[in-house]
Design an enzyme around this catalytic site. Structure first.
Site, PDB file in Angstrom:
ATOM      1  N   SER A   1     -12.285 -32.948  12.473  1.00 24.39           N
ATOM      2  CA  SER A   1     -11.845 -32.711  13.853  1.00 24.39           C
ATOM      3  C   SER A   1     -13.028 -32.390  14.761  1.00 24.39           C
ATOM      4  O   SER A   1     -14.070 -31.905  14.316  1.00 24.39           O
ATOM      5  CB  SER A   1     -10.860 -31.546  13.910  1.00 24.39           C
ATOM      6  OG  SER A   1      -9.716 -31.808  13.133  1.00 24.39           O
TER       7      SER A   1
HETATM    8  N1  SAH Z   1      -9.042 -29.878   8.913  1.00 24.72           N
HETATM    9  C1  SAH Z   1      -9.855 -31.060   8.680  1.00 24.72           C
HETATM   10  C2  SAH Z   1      -9.477 -32.215   9.606  1.00 24.72           C
HETATM   11  C3  SAH Z   1      -8.552 -33.048   8.900  1.00 24.72           C
HETATM   12  S1  SAH Z   1      -7.960 -34.551   9.614  1.00 24.72           S
HETATM   13  C4  SAH Z   1     -11.318 -30.771   8.799  1.00 24.72           C
HETATM   14  O1  SAH Z   1     -11.687 -29.647   9.169  1.00 24.72           O
HETATM   15  O2  SAH Z   1     -12.123 -31.662   8.491  1.00 24.72           O
HETATM   16  C5  SAH Z   1      -6.320 -34.453   8.947  1.00 24.72           C
HETATM   17  C6  SAH Z   1      -6.213 -34.446   7.430  1.00 24.72           C
HETATM   18  O3  SAH Z   1      -4.829 -34.297   7.106  1.00 24.72           O
HETATM   19  C7  SAH Z   1      -6.660 -35.735   6.757  1.00 24.72           C
HETATM   20  O4  SAH Z   1      -7.632 -35.443   5.787  1.00 24.72           O
HETATM   21  C8  SAH Z   1      -5.381 -36.282   6.128  1.00 24.72           C
HETATM   22  O5  SAH Z   1      -5.596 -36.962   4.903  1.00 24.72           O
HETATM   23  C9  SAH Z   1      -4.571 -35.016   5.930  1.00 24.72           C
HETATM   24  N2  SAH Z   1      -3.123 -35.198   5.814  1.00 24.72           N
HETATM   25  C10 SAH Z   1      -2.298 -36.058   6.451  1.00 24.72           C
HETATM   26  N3  SAH Z   1      -1.033 -35.898   6.054  1.00 24.72           N
HETATM   27  C11 SAH Z   1      -1.025 -34.876   5.137  1.00 24.72           C
HETATM   28  C12 SAH Z   1      -0.021 -34.234   4.348  1.00 24.72           C
HETATM   29  N4  SAH Z   1       1.269 -34.589   4.420  1.00 24.72           N
HETATM   30  N5  SAH Z   1      -0.390 -33.228   3.539  1.00 24.72           N
HETATM   31  C13 SAH Z   1      -1.687 -32.845   3.435  1.00 24.72           C
HETATM   32  N6  SAH Z   1      -2.686 -33.416   4.151  1.00 24.72           N
HETATM   33  C14 SAH Z   1      -2.360 -34.423   4.984  1.00 24.72           C
END
Ligand code: SAH
Length: 214
Positions: free
Chosen positions: A63
């Site tokens: 993010s």
């Molecule tokens: N918090 C992260 C940003 C993540 S982007 C950071 O600091 O880098 C969103 C993430 O959510 C992605 O890695 C994606 O694979 C995950 N995601 C999407 N749907 C999900 C679900 N149902 N359960 C767990 N993770 C999920």
């Protein structure tokens, strides 16, 4: 490796985020401290300290730092808070929460990302509890949580997660079915009683159902 140059770039990033309206000094200190470039592919090293999201593989992104700071500010983290994060991704957001004194549980549905982040974070001195699975289901065995933060765009509020929140606790969730979402803070006032506030539009990768295997 974390060099003087990286540290200098981080200071500029912190200034930029402060100018955009983040006031909580402990969050700004966490961003100043955490070597964001180590959470990204080395070819992106030059870009690590721009206030932008970035690809981290498996079609996902780390993010934007401002968004991390904004969601964290809304969470109002207190020392010792037990926090559940949905969407571990690179692990950067989890590390920000740990810097603020939280005990962090985080779920990721992409196996590759889960595995990579599980290896990386202890090397950087961070030890959140990481899980591979569908975040929509939460972690019933570890519930209840003081706070829950969802870092993917959720089409609906996952009701299992509301059930795993303590009374008096809150959830930060970017909510919306389209390409942008409304940032919401949902307070659990009593069992089955919630109030919410809205905090502007953001763009996240989608929160999907079921765990993936790639
Ligand atoms: N918090 C992260 C940003 C993540 S982007 C950071 O600091 O880098 C969103 C993430 O959510 C992605 O890695 C994606 O694979 C995950 N995601 C999407 N749907 C999900 C679900 N149902 N359960 C767990 N993770 C999920």
């Amino acid at each position: 490796m974390d060099t003087y140059r990286h540290k200098g770039l981080r200071k500029q990033l912190v200034d930029e985020i402060r100018q955009k309206g983040i006031k909580d000094e402990s969050i700004l200190m966490a961003i100043d401290k955490i070597p964001r470039h180590l959470f990204m592919d080395s070819s992106f090293l030059e870009f690590a300290y721009e206030d932008k999201p970035f690809p981290i593989g498996s079609g996902q992104t780390i993010s934007q730092p401002y968004t991390v700071a904004f969601q964290t500010e809304l969470l109002e983290v207190r020392e010792g808070d037990k926090i559940l994060e949905i969407g571990t991704g690179s692990g950067y957001q989890a590390c920000v929460l740990i810097e603020l004194g939280a005990k962090v549980y985080s779920i990721e549905r992409q196996k590759k990302l889960y595995t990579r982040t599980k290896e990386l974070l202890p090397n950087l001195g961070y030890n959140p509890k990481l899980f591979y699975g569908d975040g929509n289901l939460g972690l019933p065995t570890f519930a209840p949580f003081d706070k829950i933060i969802i870092t993917a765009g959720a089409p609906i509020v996952p009701d299992k997660l509301l059930g795993q929140l303590k009374i008096g606790g809150s959830m930060i969730i970017p909510l919306g079915k389209g390409s942008s979402q409304i940032m919401k803070r949902i307070f659990k006032v009593a069992e089955n009683k919630f109030t919410e506030t809205e905090h502007g539009l953001f763009r996240f990768v989608p929160l999907l159902n079921h765990k993936a295997n790639d």
